[in-house]
Motif scaffolding. Structure first.
Motif, short mmCIF file in Angstrom:
data_model
loop_
_atom_site.label_atom_id
_atom_site.label_comp_id
_atom_site.label_asym_id
_atom_site.label_seq_id
_atom_site.Cartn_x
_atom_site.Cartn_y
_atom_site.Cartn_z
N ALA A 140 54.83 46.69 41.70
CA ALA A 140 54.18 47.40 40.36
C ALA A 140 55.16 47.68 39.44
O ALA A 140 54.81 47.89 38.13
CB ALA A 140 53.37 48.71 40.87
N TRP A 169 55.06 45.49 35.82
CA TRP A 169 54.10 45.62 34.59
C TRP A 169 54.31 47.13 34.22
O TRP A 169 54.14 47.42 32.97
CB TRP A 169 52.64 45.57 35.10
N TRP A 171 50.04 41.36 40.47
CA TRP A 171 50.21 42.60 40.94
C TRP A 171 48.79 42.50 41.88
O TRP A 171 48.79 43.22 43.08
CB TRP A 171 50.54 43.76 40.36
N GLU A 172 47.69 42.37 41.50
CA GLU A 172 46.53 42.70 41.91
C GLU A 172 46.15 41.43 43.00
O GLU A 172 45.58 41.82 44.26
CB GLU A 172 45.49 42.53 40.71
N LEU A 177 49.97 42.11 35.85
CA LEU A 177 49.00 42.94 36.35
C LEU A 177 48.10 42.09 37.34
O LEU A 177 47.74 42.59 38.26
CB LEU A 177 48.02 43.52 35.33
#
Length: 563
Positions: free
Chosen positions: A416, A419, A409-410, A406
């Motif tokens: 995506a 996760w 990914w952020e 996460l």
């Protein structure tokens, strides 16, 4: 042949001059074919190089007969081999644990067999086994009886020796091994064998669930890859392969994965079933009156393994996940001198191939000659602290993976689905953790320590007290926080150690004290040996008339236990 100095050196069968050269040629076949193809395609002398390699392989195989001799004395088994580096391997006869007699298709055609003498270290790489390849089939069977059926011969008439008595089941006499007939007493009646188990045709249905075909897939893929590499062949340009790859390329990615998995599963199931038939056809487990267990099996390559029961320290009922789903299991001997783990089937320690669980439990009871509760009775569960550890360790790794994915990914371009896949794995890991806890258990039954663990492969081990040579109490940082320990029963057989995972310290000491009375006394009560176990485990009611077991926190003073 009653002394070491008087024992004559014997040679292997002259018929092995046919076996070993062929074996060497088969082993070097990819390299020889590569030399032929590469030399011919480049305009060189490929056939000549290939022929030279063939001559070297045949010569190397032939030299074994001239350089290998052996002899059997009342005290030792000796093998002398090697041309440049000459070696003499000597094993005391009282160290012989097992004798394995194997005959592949070529051996059987020529009436030969290979004998491996296990000395308790054959499970280790380069361990202490002696190999004789190849002897006459009758001589090999007689050698097995000569080495392992000592008690039945030495208990005979006065003047009989281990070398001067007729063999048991094979009808072999020392005359076939070159011993003068005048030195041989009259043969006695052969020993009695009792059948404990035999293969039933309906057991073949368990073959596809063994997944042994995966090994076949790997072997074939490796052989083809090496052959193509040695021969400089592009497999993608072969018409059938090219058309198959083109058909796969026309599918979408999900269909490609599904088709590949389906084809692989079908091939593995077929290969596993064929492998089951080839390995275990004609399987028969018998007990000999002289105190040995005999395992005979094999369709093309036959194998006969003999285990001394006095070397048997216990049994393992193994249930891989797929076999467990169809109520199947296999039975493995916990003994010295035979391979365990992934090599158990090849190493000869398997006492029963994949078969119904009830059959495996029944055979285990007959082999042990004890109470059925040792292999099928209820076990003591390990409590909520052990359950929490299972869920924490399983879910903690997945949760950490999700958090890391996460964050990446952020703050980066990580897809995506990484996760999301972690979220999908949470229920699966929870089920595995629950299954692992449900399979944990232990018991003390009829002089045996029983322990069970595992999920992908559930194992229930029955280990006799007499086979336990020590105990190891371990506590990790997190186990200390949870008040748990891992107790390992050390033995010279099998895996050399069998664990009772995540139990309370008091319960671990109770098991160790029951298995080896007095062994832990020097490590308890402040390091002073105590004549009686008078300390009650906190939280455990004392049974009237039963000695109290040491294990209170104030009694632990030795680093081995206190961690």
């Amino acid at each position: 042949m009653t002394s070491t100095t008087g024992a004559e050196w014997r040679r292997l069968s002259p018929r092995m001059l046919v076996v070993h050269p062929i074996q060497e040629v088969v082993r070097l076949a990819p390299a020889l074919i590569g030399l032929l193809v590469a030399g011919s395609s480049s305009g060189g002398h490929g056939p000549l190089w290939s022929l030279a390699g063939l001559v070297v392989a045949v010569l190397f195989g032939t030299l074994r007969w001239f350089t290998t001799t052996y002899r059997i004395t009342p005290e030792h088994v000796q093998v002398r081999k090697g041309l440049v580096h000459r070696k003499v391997l000597t094993v005391p006869r009282d160290r012989v644990r097992t004798v394995d007699v194997t005959a592949n298709i070529l051996h059987r055609v020529l009436g030969l067999a290979r004998v491996e003498v296990g000395t308790g270290r054959s499970d280790r790489k380069g361990g202490g086994e002696l190999k004789l390849d190849a002897l006459g089939a009758r001589e090999a069977a007689g050698l097995r009886g000569e080495l392992l059926h000592r008690e039945s011969r030495t208990a005979g008439a006065p003047g009989e020796t281990a070398m001067g008595t007729a063999m048991d089941t094979a009808g072999y006499t020392p005359e076939s091994a070159g011993t003068p007939a005048a030195a041989v007493p009259a043969p006695r009646q052969a020993g009695v064998e009792t059948e404990l188990a035999a293969l039933r045709p309906e057991w073949i249905r368990f073959g596809p669930f063994t997944l042994s075909g995966l090994i076949t897939v790997g072997i074939i893929a490796g052989f083809v890859s090496r052959l193509a590499s040695e021969g400089n062949v592009n497999l993608g340009q072969i018409a059938p392969v090219k058309s198959t790859l083109g058909w796969f390329g026309s599918l979408s990615l999900p269909l490609e994965i599904a088709a590949g998995v389906l084809i692989l599963a079908v091939f593995v199931m077929i290969a596993s079933t064929l492998g089951y038939i080839l390995a275990f056809w004609g399987f028969r487990l018998t007990r000999h009156s002289s105190g040995t267990l005999h395992v005979n099996r094999g369709l093309i390559t036959t194998r006969a393994t003999t285990i001394e029961e006095r070397r048997l320290r216990g049994l393992e009922v193994s249930e891989p996940l797929l076999l467990r789903a169809v109520r199947g299991a296999r039975l493995i001997a916990v003994t010295t001198g035979l391979r365990v783990g992934q090599g158990a089937q090849r190493g000869g320690s398997m006492l029963l191939p994949p078969a119904p669980l009830r059959e495996a439990q029944s055979v285990a009871t007959r082999v042990l000659g004890g109470d059925a509760a040792t292999v099928s009775g209820p076990l003591v569960q390990h409590g909520p602290a052990a359950a929490r550890r299972r869920f924490t360790r399983s879910l903690g790794v997945v949760v950490a993976w999700i958090v890391v994915c996460l964050v990446l990914w952020e703050w980066s371009d990580l897809p995506a689905w990484t996760w999301v896949a972690g979220l999908a794995l949470l229920p699966v890991t929870a089920l595995i953790a629950a299954d692992r806890y449900r399979n944990l258990g232990h018991a003390l039954v009829a002089g045996h320590l029983v322990t069970r663990w595992g999920s992908l492969v559930r194992r229930r081990v029955v280990l006799e007290y007499d086979g336990i040579i020590g105990w190891n109490v371990e506590r990790s940082f997190f186990q200390r926080r949870a008040g748990l320990v891992t107790l390992t029963a050390t033995t010279a057989a099998g895996r050399q150690g069998y664990r009772v995972q995540d139990v309370g310290l008091g319960e671990a000491l109770r098991l160790a004290s029951a298995g080896s009375p007095g062994l832990l006394d020097p490590f308890l009560s402040g390091g002073r040996p105590s004549s009686r176990h008078e300390t009650q485990v906190p939280g455990e009611p004392r049974v009237p008339g039963e000695p109290r077991v040491p294990g209170g926190p104030s009694d632990i003073a030795h680093p081995l236990i206190s961690g």
